[in-house]
Design a protein around this motif. Structure first.
Motif, short mmCIF file in Angstrom:
data_model
loop_
_atom_site.label_atom_id
_atom_site.label_comp_id
_atom_site.label_asym_id
_atom_site.label_seq_id
_atom_site.Cartn_x
_atom_site.Cartn_y
_atom_site.Cartn_z
N LEU A 1 1.11 -1.52 -0.18
CA LEU A 1 -0.40 -0.20 0.42
C LEU A 1 0.67 1.51 0.36
N ILE A 2 2.35 0.63 0.78
CA ILE A 2 2.87 2.77 0.67
C ILE A 2 3.69 2.43 -0.49
N GLN A 3 3.92 1.33 -0.86
CA GLN A 3 4.59 1.21 -2.43
C GLN A 3 2.94 2.39 -3.61
N LYS A 4 2.10 2.16 -2.60
CA LYS A 4 1.36 2.51 -4.08
C LYS A 4 1.38 3.95 -4.13
N VAL A 5 1.08 4.16 -3.08
CA VAL A 5 0.12 5.51 -3.11
C VAL A 5 2.04 7.07 -2.48
N THR A 6 3.01 6.23 -2.46
CA THR A 6 4.02 7.26 -2.00
C THR A 6 4.69 7.20 -3.50
N SER B 1 9.35 11.50 2.01
CA SER B 1 8.38 10.81 0.63
C SER B 1 7.33 11.83 0.13
N CYS B 2 6.21 11.37 -0.49
CA CYS B 2 5.33 12.08 -0.90
C CYS B 2 4.13 11.53 -1.70
N LEU B 3 2.77 12.02 -1.58
CA LEU B 3 1.69 11.10 -2.12
C LEU B 3 1.24 12.06 -3.52
N ASN C 1 -8.25 10.09 4.28
CA ASN C 1 -9.24 9.48 3.15
C ASN C 1 -8.27 9.43 1.93
N TRP C 2 -6.92 9.86 1.16
CA TRP C 2 -6.66 9.42 0.52
C TRP C 2 -6.03 7.90 0.33
N ILE C 3 -5.20 8.05 1.60
CA ILE C 3 -4.59 6.55 1.55
C ILE C 3 -5.60 5.53 1.97
N SER C 4 -6.66 5.62 2.82
CA SER C 4 -7.83 4.66 2.96
C SER C 4 -8.84 4.31 1.84
N SER C 5 -8.79 5.14 0.44
CA SER C 5 -9.27 4.91 -0.68
C SER C 5 -8.87 4.68 -1.57
N HIS C 6 -7.23 3.80 -1.32
CA HIS C 6 -6.27 3.11 -2.16
C HIS C 6 -6.19 1.56 -1.26
#
Length: 360
Positions: A64-69, A84-86, A121-126
């Motif tokens: 999940l971290i790899q997907k959003v950062t 890092s950044c989102l 909300n952003w991370i949860s949505s992914h």
């Protein structure tokens, strides 16, 4: 308006309090310049408990971290942290953050106070991967103990070897008589030091012990105004000023945390942008003529055409000159390029310089 667990302490110390990111925060105690120099030359303490802490657990936490950062969190080992950044889907940035690897399948993400709900909300949505996510932002306090004397001043409070902690590493241990404190060799001042994460109920005890231990080293409480001048001298981006939902990490000089050997949100488009080259860049500049640049002042070229805006600016306490950051066309982004800051309808000369402004 939210309070931190230490708001009443700041008020009792006579701090000037201001609303910041929904919190009642100390902006200064004695004055920005004095507090700035305390951190550059000695040791100072910031209450930055308004920052957000998310804990991610489970076998797919890394995925999940790899997907959003944008950075490559697979490179992290236990006890290592990573900036890092989102990225968002439109080429901009949801937030910048620090990823901490506590153990396999267990991470902490530290996010900006103003973006806690948005980031969650952003991370949860992914999170279609079944990752256990906890937002413990309201349970944790955070002190940034910063400056060249920080390790020596705090060593009596812990058995962690502070002087030999590598930059962007952390340990979980005893600190000021409390257990399970996260001691991290991070900070946003460029003068070394630590960030200490602990439960709110321990905040006042730890604050008092920090100041007892640091008394012989001239330790002082420091407000958010000096935090801003310190980070600006280092050329560190501040979310909401220098980076936001419309600024690309590549434009912002954050290509070094944007790794294209993995897929992440909008990575395909950002990769194309890298290959094509960006049309504007975030630069640092020093004023050549007298004037102080401020957030949202216009930047003009030699012909008086508005070409960008100032994202951050101040009179540098360490250097005694006016400095700033802003986005300009790539053609004006090389060091020594001449630009003009529009201050009260006058174009005041400045020059682009390589960051950081302050060289240790």
């Amino acid at each position: 308006m939210k309070n931190t667990a230490l708001t009443h302490v700041h008020e009792s110390l006579g701090a000037k309090m201001v609303p910041f990111a929904g919190y009642n925060m100390p902006v200064q105690y004695e004055g920005v310049n004095i507090e700035h120099e305390t951190v550059r030359n000695g040791v100072g303490v910031f209450d930055v408990s308004h920052m957000g802490e998310f804990f991610l657990k489970g076998e797919n936490a890394l995925a999940l971290i790899q997907k959003v950062t944008s950075n490559d969190a697979s490179k992290l080992v236990d006890g290592k942290a990573q900036y890092s950044c989102l990225p968002n889907n439109e080429g901009g940035i949801v937030d910048d953050l620090i990823v901490y690897k506590i153990a396999d399948n267990h991470y902490m993400l530290v996010v900006n106070a103003s973006n806690i709900e948005k980031d969650w909300n952003w991370i949860s949505s992914h999170n279609d991967l079944g990752v256990d996510m906890q937002n413990l932002s309201d349970s944790y306090s955070l002190l940034a103990i910063q400056g060249p004397k920080a390790a020596e001043a705090m060593q009596s409070l812990t058995n962690i070897d502070l002087a030999n902690m590598g930059y962007y590493t952390f340990q979980i241990g005893d600190f000021a008589g409390k257990q399970d404190v996260i001691v991290s060799a991070t900070g946003y001042t460029g003068s070394g030091g630590f960030e200490i994460y602990f439960k709110n109920e321990d905040a006042e005890t730890i604050w008092n012990k920090v100041f007892e231990a640091g008394a012989a080293f001239g330790i002082k409480p420091i407000g958010l105004a000096a935090r801003d001048t310190l980070r600006l001298e280092m050329g560190f981006c501040l979310y909401g000023n220098d980076i936001n939902d419309t600024t690309s990490p590549l434009e912002a000089g954050l290509g070094w945390i944007t790794k294209f050997d993995k897929e992440f949100t909008n990575s395909e488009n950002l990769k194309k942008q890298k290959e094509a080259g960006v049309s504007r860049k975030l630069v640092g500049f020093e004023m050549v003529e007298r004037g102080i640049p401020r957030h949202d002042y216009e930047i003009a070229d030699a012909d008086g055409n508005v070409v960008g805006i100032v994202t951050s600016g101040t009179q540098s306490p360490s250097m005694g000159i006016a400095i700033g950051m802003g986005y300009v066309p790539t053609a004006l982004a090389t060091p020594d390029s001449e630009i003009y800051i529009r201050i009260r309808n006058k174009d005041i000369k400045a020059k682009v310089v390589k960051m950081p402004f302050f060289k240790k």
